[in-house]
Design an enzyme around this catalytic site. Structure first.
Site, PDB file in Angstrom:
ATOM      1  CB  CYS A  63      -0.854   0.048   1.258  1.00 25.61           C
ATOM      2  SG  CYS A  63      -2.262  -1.045   1.187  1.00 25.61           S
TER       3      CYS A  63
ATOM      4  CG  LEU B 242      -2.142   7.646   2.042  1.00 28.81           C
ATOM      5  CD1 LEU B 242      -3.205   7.935   0.989  1.00 28.81           C
ATOM      6  CD2 LEU B 242      -2.791   7.367   3.387  1.00 28.81           C
ATOM      7  CB  THR B 243       1.000  11.354  -0.553  1.00 33.49           C
ATOM      8  OG1 THR B 243       1.978  10.674  -1.330  1.00 33.49           O
ATOM      9  CG2 THR B 243       1.567  12.680  -0.083  1.00 33.49           C
TER      10      THR B 243
ATOM     11  CE1 TYR C 161       7.356  16.373   1.027  1.00 33.93           C
ATOM     12  CE2 TYR C 161       5.316  17.480   0.406  1.00 33.93           C
ATOM     13  CZ  TYR C 161       6.550  17.506   1.026  1.00 33.93           C
ATOM     14  OH  TYR C 161       6.985  18.635   1.629  1.00 33.93           O
TER      15      TYR C 161
ATOM     16  CD  GLU D  14      -0.538  -6.457  -2.642  1.00 35.17           C
ATOM     17  OE1 GLU D  14       0.430  -6.605  -1.869  1.00 35.17           O
ATOM     18  OE2 GLU D  14      -1.719  -6.468  -2.273  1.00 35.17           O
TER      19      GLU D  14
END
Ligand SMILES: [Zn+2]
Length: 468
Positions: free
Chosen positions: A324, A326-327, A336, A358
């Site tokens: 996974c 995430l920003t 970023y 993934e």
């Protein structure tokens, strides 16, 4: 509209609903009613705009419904249960690659045949897609204090019985009821340090916390509490000023911390709960043990503030180097995300492997990866020098080895950029003026970069460790 009319609007109905689009214009897209609630005699409707991303789902008042065009759900199949996937709007290509070519340079692709490579671009039937990676703390656990865990252990499930998968994620086969719950965002607002975040999706925080106007998180240990008072009390005791684990990278104000999902279970679970508010495409798991978490922070005098993260399986049989990613919303669209991706490939380089994220990627994730792969590959192609007036040569394997980008992703990117041409019996990569200029412009804007000299990282061989 008469109140009786609004009363007819039930879950599963579809009708146009008024919303304001990005350009601040009113539009009436078709929406599905997912839930109806009554707050002191006033009805509110939770709507999902069909063909829009779920993150735009919201509670609306009845005056935003166009009842003239209402479609009632069919009797037998009340609501098509789509496993929450209905919301993903097909992402538009980052930019249309113009067909017109002002050829600047060409690169020969060796060997002359793409056949072997192409065969693996779209794997038949794919490998078993293990849906995973957002692990979540056990929701609804009994808390010992009114602050939901002022004692430091109450958000730690490591002391408990082996955790079983939560049965309200997409693990459930009978999802007629749970599906509706997990399709709706349940947290109104999260305060994290100086930021207030508006969640996009469901996250399995304890149910009793979902009614709060604001959920307070300690920005360093990510512990959640129900009030500002509880947070202040926690902060007097919490001495973390950075994520747990080892700081394995620092340059300027940017740091990366490596967190072992087994050693720092509470933190990892709290991170997953927070991340789930903004990630919709993965199944929830309790078990953080098989994962490492790489948290990117920005430093100021108050501490190391979380910007984003990615998780990674300790051992992946499928060359996944990201599970996974995430920003956090306050930091999005500032480079970023690409920095996180770049870091994930730097880790793969140190490990001497190629890697791939993934699947499936979220819409935003795919955009970031496409852009990262494009820039990374173009950077290499444009640095090739021709010798004796000959066209420079490179193989897909070489591009993959230099970048640690898995071969399939290299090929799909070359195809996406429409660079591959067949010319006089061999494949060549054609770099048009548009492509070159576009790339140079993009690279001028890409200021944040990973400096491999600032990494302090030794990969572990998890397969030799027996148990995690
Ligand atoms: Zn804390």
């Amino acid at each position: 509209m008469a109140a009786t009319e609004a009363g007819e609007v039930i879950e599963g109905c579809r009708l146009p609903v008024l919303r304001r689009n990005q350009d601040n214009e009113d539009e009436w897209p078709l929406a599905e009613i997912l839930s109806v609630k009554d707050i002191s005699g006033k009805k509110l409707f939770y709507v999902h705009y069909i063909d829009f991303n779920k993150r735009l789902d919201e509670w609306v008042t009845h005056d935003r419904l166009d009842l003239k065009k209402i479609q009632f759900p069919k009797k037998e199949a009340k609501t098509p249960t789509k496993n929450g996937l209905s919301g993903s709007r097909p992402s538009s290509p980052e930019r249309e690659v113009k067909r017109k070519v002002d050829i600047v340079s060409t690169v020969s692709l060796v060997p002359a045949s793409l056949d072997t490579a192409q065969a693996s671009v779209f794997p038949q039937n794919g490998s078993a897609r293990r849906p995973l990676a957002v692990a979540a703390a056990q929701p609804g656990r009994k808390r010992k204090s009114s602050c939901l865990g002022t004692d430091e252990d109450s958000q730690d499930s490591s002391d408990g019985i082996p955790s079983a998968p939560r049965m309200t994620g997409s693990l459930v086969s009978d999802r007629s009821h749970d599906d509706i719950i997990t399709r709706m965002k349940n947290i109104e607002c999260i305060e994290l340090g100086r930021h207030r975040l508006k969640p996009w999706y469901f996250s399995p925080y304890p149910q009793e916390l979902t009614a709060l106007p604001v959920l307070y998180l300690c920005e360093f240990c990510l512990k959640y509490v129900k009030s500002l008072k509880c947070l202040q009390r926690h902060l007097t005791k919490c001495n973390l000023r950075h994520p747990p684990g080892n700081e394995i990278y620092r340059k300027g104000t940017i740091s990366f911390f490596e967190i072992d999902g087994r050693k720092n279970k509470t933190y990892s679970q709290n991170l997953c709960l927070l991340a789930k508010c903004f990630l919709d495409h993965k199944t929830l798991y309790y078990d953080t043990d098989p994962f490492l978490f790489y948290v990117m922070t920005e430093y100021d005098s108050k501490g190391f503030h979380i910007v984003g993260y990615f998780s990674k399986e300790k051992e992946s049989t499928e060359d996944y180097n990201v599970a996974c990613i995430l920003t956090l919303p306050p930091y999005q669209r500032r480079g970023y995300g690409k920095l996180l991706i770049e870091f994930s490939y730097e880790l793969s380089k140190v490990e001497g492997k190629t890697g791939t994220p993934e699947k499936p990627l979220s819409d935003l994730g795919l955009l970031s990866y496409r852009s990262y792969w494009s820039q990374t590959i173009l950077e290499i192609l444009m640095s090739l020098k021709s010798e004796n007036g000959e066209r420079p040569q490179i193989t897909i394997n070489e591009i993959s080895e230099i970048t640690s980008v898995k071969k399939e992703d290299v090929i799909s990117t070359l195809q996406y950029l429409n660079l591959i041409n067949y010319y006089k019996g061999q494949y060549i990569l054609t770099l048009s003026e548009d492509i070159v200029e576009g790339h140079e412009r993009a690279m001028l804007k890409r200021i944040l970069r990973i400096d491999s000299k600032c990494m302090h990282f030794t990969p572990k061989d998890w397969s030799k460790r027996g148990k995690w």
